[in-house]
Design a protein around this motif. Sequence first.
Motif, mmCIF file in Angstrom:
data_model
loop_
_atom_site.group_PDB
_atom_site.id
_atom_site.type_symbol
_atom_site.label_atom_id
_atom_site.label_comp_id
_atom_site.label_asym_id
_atom_site.label_seq_id
_atom_site.Cartn_x
_atom_site.Cartn_y
_atom_site.Cartn_z
ATOM 1 N N ARG A 124 2.418 -1.748 11.275
ATOM 2 C CA ARG A 124 3.620 -1.936 10.623
ATOM 3 C C ARG A 124 4.619 -2.458 12.073
ATOM 4 N NH1 ARG A 124 5.310 2.867 7.696
ATOM 5 N NH2 ARG A 124 3.118 2.550 7.227
ATOM 6 N N HIS A 127 9.935 -0.481 12.092
ATOM 7 C CA HIS A 127 9.905 0.563 11.746
ATOM 8 C C HIS A 127 10.958 1.408 12.491
ATOM 9 C CE1 HIS A 127 6.675 0.402 14.466
ATOM 10 N NE2 HIS A 127 7.102 1.606 14.912
ATOM 11 N N TYR A 146 4.703 -4.994 6.674
ATOM 12 C CA TYR A 146 3.402 -5.707 7.170
ATOM 13 C C TYR A 146 3.582 -7.056 6.594
ATOM 14 C CZ TYR A 146 -1.466 -6.467 7.213
ATOM 15 O OH TYR A 146 -2.702 -6.945 7.395
ATOM 16 N N TYR A 157 7.427 -1.044 3.722
ATOM 17 C CA TYR A 157 7.051 0.518 3.206
ATOM 18 C C TYR A 157 8.106 1.225 2.992
ATOM 19 C CZ TYR A 157 2.980 -0.766 6.026
ATOM 20 O OH TYR A 157 1.679 -1.547 6.412
ATOM 21 N N SER A 183 12.695 -2.760 5.857
ATOM 22 C CA SER A 183 12.501 -2.596 7.032
ATOM 23 C C SER A 183 13.973 -2.979 8.200
ATOM 24 C CB SER A 183 11.393 -3.599 7.567
ATOM 25 O OG SER A 183 11.722 -4.811 7.461
#
Length: 547
Positions: A124, A127, A146, A157, A183
């Motif tokens: 990733r 983050h 991602y 995510y 993100s």
Amino acid sequence: MGKKDRCKKKGKGAEKTASKTDKKLKQKNKKELAAIGEDDIENIVAQIELEEKKQQEVVEIIVSPPSSRANFSLTAHPDKEELILLGGEYFNGQKTFLYSDLYFYNIPRNEWIRMKAPGGPPPRCSHQTVALSAGKGQLWVFGGEYASPTQSQFYHYNDLWVYHVSMKKWEKISASGGPSSRSGHRMVYIKKQLIVFGGFHDNLRDYKYFNDVYAFNLENYTWKRIEPTGTPPAPRSGCVMVALPNGKVLIYGGYSKEKIKRDVDKGVIHTDMFLLTPEKNDISGLKWKWVAVKQSGARISARCGMSVAVAPGNKAYAFGGVWDIEDSENDLAGTFYNDLLTLDFDKTLWRTVTLSGKKDSGKQRRRRKEKNELPNDVENDDSDNILNEMDTLELQDAVSDNGTEEVAAVPSASNAVVSDDGIFKVTVSSVTSVSTSQQNVEGSSEARQAFSPSPRMNCGLVVKHSILYLYGGLIEEGDKQFTLSDFYSLDLHKLDEWKTLIPNDLTSQEWLESDSSSDANEEDSGSDGDSESDEEQTQMVVDEIQQ
């Protein structure tokens, strides 16, 4: 009754139409992915996480420094003389590489250790991490994104992980009610909670920016959405977010996009500042209010991608960033910065930081000589005062009549083209002497230009024991992007000069033109044999950046 049924039937029809449209899009995407030999991104991420779960042993080895990357996290170890680097991304012009590697940088030994622990999170970037002393050391990770190698798919995510430092073990936290996938958000620790603000989600068909606030309770492992009173900041990503010692949270700047017309967006760089303030007498930790804050001090150029690190003395240091100028609906030209700034939390006051540079050994020898030539009956304290007055008289020659000082190494609003061969151009902020009020300048009172890392955005910036560390980041021009892996430190007590830990070396970095760019270049160049190769043009830019 009949009217309600008709409305209900109409609603079902609308849902059915939306479902069919979504199904057709998925089928179309599936065919397009099959054509380029790429699996669905959700399957890719699930497979990566499954492979991580199979890892049973801890692998801990001393390695060379991390490869070039951007949008990683760099966090100070809460107890040890170490920095922690996680994830990031690298783009070579044709493919995107996402990382999940975890590094520990041992400061006293100047040594990088790569830690491969069982059951870690999938790769990733963009983050957020927070390091805590609880449980003999924890690294909390939330969100990020991602991208498939071709950047034809993006996956955001909304997972929460904790790395138990002492046990060298990852744990995925299962807790409902948290933020949606995103993100570019920000996360801080305050009052036994992780506070998450903002971010964005983009699936290439549509995008959304957030200004919501969530709190994760570290005692009972539950998420709660916070609904602060007052006027909130506009939705944004990439902002500055700092937990203050007085229990408040400071928000500054950020970036968002807004739709101008169909298929046309406009970027917005925010320069406002807010405080997220806890309500008085609240013991739940869930009652907050937004308060707009007036900024003072030095005027900071609007920018995004600026990195910030909290330092002792109730202040933070900021470095770099970029101001994007839209040349057309599809083209951006960026002005990149490498100025060092400080923000006083008590006064919400910005200052530019002027480094003193290396000590002038000649001046030190002259000072000792002058002290020895003073009469013997002059006391030490009196001699120091006399010499300081002499230095002050010398310094006044460099100060303008209106009481302001000429300060070196402060980027101006104008642009300096460091490489322009008619095809490829890199623009960075010019470094000039500007007249700045002394009260808005931190550091040396002497106007002396010192070394500074090259302009960049999204670098890693962190403070450990009053030493400021800067790692990596990127600089770009149009479709070309140079990802950095250099490493520097600055003593915040001395504020003299950046120390190079890893030099800026871009010679080994590849840049591959995309097929569409290559075709366009061939059409433009035609049969002109005098045109320089793309490699030569890129090398020219690399040389200029490294100077």
